[in-house]
Scaffold this motif. Structure first.
Motif, short mmCIF file in Angstrom:
data_model
loop_
_atom_site.label_atom_id
_atom_site.label_comp_id
_atom_site.label_asym_id
_atom_site.label_seq_id
_atom_site.Cartn_x
_atom_site.Cartn_y
_atom_site.Cartn_z
N VAL A 42 37.73 32.64 57.94
CA VAL A 42 37.47 32.72 59.38
C VAL A 42 37.33 31.28 59.87
N PRO A 43 38.27 30.81 60.68
CA PRO A 43 38.20 29.43 61.17
C PRO A 43 36.97 29.20 62.04
N ASN A 44 36.48 28.00 62.02
CA ASN A 44 35.32 27.66 62.84
C ASN A 44 35.66 27.83 64.33
N GLY A 45 34.85 28.62 65.02
CA GLY A 45 35.03 28.81 66.45
C GLY A 45 36.09 29.83 66.84
N PRO A 47 37.78 33.18 67.96
CA PRO A 47 37.29 34.41 68.60
C PRO A 47 37.68 35.64 67.80
N LEU A 48 37.02 36.75 68.09
CA LEU A 48 37.26 37.99 67.36
C LEU A 48 38.71 38.42 67.44
N ALA A 49 39.33 38.27 68.60
CA ALA A 49 40.72 38.72 68.77
C ALA A 49 41.65 37.97 67.82
N VAL A 50 41.46 36.68 67.67
CA VAL A 50 42.30 35.88 66.77
C VAL A 50 42.06 36.30 65.32
N VAL A 51 40.79 36.49 64.97
CA VAL A 51 40.45 36.90 63.59
C VAL A 51 41.05 38.27 63.29
N ALA A 52 40.97 39.19 64.25
CA ALA A 52 41.53 40.54 64.06
C ALA A 52 43.03 40.47 63.82
N ASP A 53 43.71 39.65 64.60
CA ASP A 53 45.16 39.50 64.42
C ASP A 53 45.49 38.94 63.04
N ARG A 54 44.69 37.96 62.59
CA ARG A 54 44.92 37.38 61.26
C ARG A 54 44.66 38.40 60.15
N LEU A 55 43.62 39.19 60.33
CA LEU A 55 43.31 40.23 59.34
C LEU A 55 44.46 41.21 59.21
N GLN A 56 45.01 41.62 60.35
CA GLN A 56 46.15 42.55 60.31
C GLN A 56 47.38 41.88 59.69
N LYS A 81 31.18 35.04 61.47
CA LYS A 81 30.81 33.69 61.05
C LYS A 81 32.01 32.95 60.47
N ALA A 82 32.00 31.66 60.60
CA ALA A 82 33.07 30.85 60.02
C ALA A 82 32.83 30.67 58.53
N GLY A 83 33.92 30.60 57.78
CA GLY A 83 33.82 30.40 56.35
C GLY A 83 34.86 31.20 55.59
N GLU A 84 34.77 31.13 54.28
CA GLU A 84 35.69 31.86 53.40
C GLU A 84 34.95 33.04 52.81
N PHE A 85 35.58 34.22 52.87
CA PHE A 85 34.93 35.45 52.43
C PHE A 85 35.81 36.18 51.40
N ALA A 86 35.16 36.84 50.46
CA ALA A 86 35.86 37.65 49.46
C ALA A 86 35.94 39.09 49.98
#
Length: 324
Positions: A42-45, A47-56, A81-86
């Protein structure tokens, strides 16, 4: 009997309930499309919409739209939160949101042991494949030995700055707690002497005694005669891998304490907190000499005759071991 309009309304309600049920049981809490575990950043800063698109896009969730809607309905307002997740295989959208909203960030560490010279600090940072960018060899003594967390893709220079900031803070903190009437008059001198103490003993219980001995030598103007100061100009702090040559003992440079009175010009390694503390609060001793005692430590002496007896014992130990 229910009117036609009533039937339509009931049917519409049933369809809506079915849609909600499908969403709750399937699209949100149901098994996700990820066929094997993977890490997600999850890049720092972001938004949820961008993260959702990346997840898909990365196949972690089925639908970015469903994920955004579920986050609004079930997210609880905690925020991602920003960071790397498993992310585990087949994690539901609900579980994915829970993970990236938590403190389950993957922690990566690089460890700098006490007494690691700066040339090897650079090598260790350069060997971390998930860090980015190049760095110059840091100034000797500028890095505090410790374990440092970093994120995947973080610049090496940023990690190095944290290491150096930690040394600056530690030196300032310990200098404020120093004993009175020390032979070292500045934090920089304390760092230089601590680097010699760090290299001269690997026994934590001896640090204050070694610091006291070298402080005594500095006070009376004796040569420190610390072997690591001979080696540093040759290897920049790495192991020499052989016996020191007579010509190297006699070399005149900014480091060799066999041919100069006082401290070297710069530190010869990155000393740890305990070695710095030992120099700033050394043992109260009259010792001026030390030699290895065969157990990993040293035998200390106040007079030269006493020291010579300790040296004879050390040579006897070495002969018994077949080393000479």
């Amino acid at each position: 009997m229910m009117s036609r309009r009533g039937c339509i309304a009931v049917s519409a309600l049933a369809a809506a309930l079915a849609l909600v049920l499908w969403f709750v049981l399937g699209g949100w809490f149901g098994s996700g499309p990820l066929d094997k575990p993977r890490n997600f950043i999850v890049p720092n800063g972001a938004p949820l919409a961008v993260v959702a698109d990346r997840l898909q896009a990365q196949g972690v969730i089925k639908s970015a739209t469903t994920f955004r809607l579920g986050a609004r309905v079930f997210g609880g307002g905690g925020g991602i939160k920003a960071g790397e997740f498993a992310i585990p295989a087949h994690a539901s959208a609900s579980r994915v949101l829970s993970i990236i909203s938590s403190d389950e960030i993957i922690r990566r560490f690089v460890m700098v042991p006490e007494g690691m010279p700066s040339i090897m600090v650079k090598e260790r940072l350069m060997a971390q494949p998930t860090l980015t960018g190049d760095i110059a060899t840091p100034m000797e003594g500028s890095v505090l030995p410790d374990s440092y967390a970093f994120e995947k893709g973080e610049p090496r220079q940023a990690v190095l700055r944290r290491m150096q900031a930690a040394m600056s803070r530690t030196l300032k903190e310990l200098w404020a707690k120093r004993a009175p009437n020390l032979v070292v008059k500045t934090p920089e001198q304390a760092l230089i002497l601590a680097s010699i103490v760090e290299k001269e003993t690997g026994k934590p219980s001896e640090r204050k005694m070694v610091a006291g001995l070298y402080s005594n030598r500095l006070k009376v103007g004796m040569l420190l005669q610390a072997d690591p100061t001979i080696i540093y100009p040759i290897t920049k702090g790495k192991a020499l891998g052989r016996r020191i040559l007579q010509s190297e003992i006699q070399a005149v440079n900014d480091y060799n304490t066999y041919t100069m009175v006082g401290l070297p010009k710069h530190p010869i390694t990155n000393p740890g907190r305990d070695s710095i503390a030992a120099v700033l609060n050394p043992a109260k001793t009259s010792a001026l000499y030390m030699v290895a005692d065969g157990s990993g430590g040293h035998a200390f002496a106040t007079t030269l005759p006493e020291h010579n007896r300790n040296v004879a014992k050390w040579f006897a130990i070495r002969r018994a071991r077949g080393e000479i």
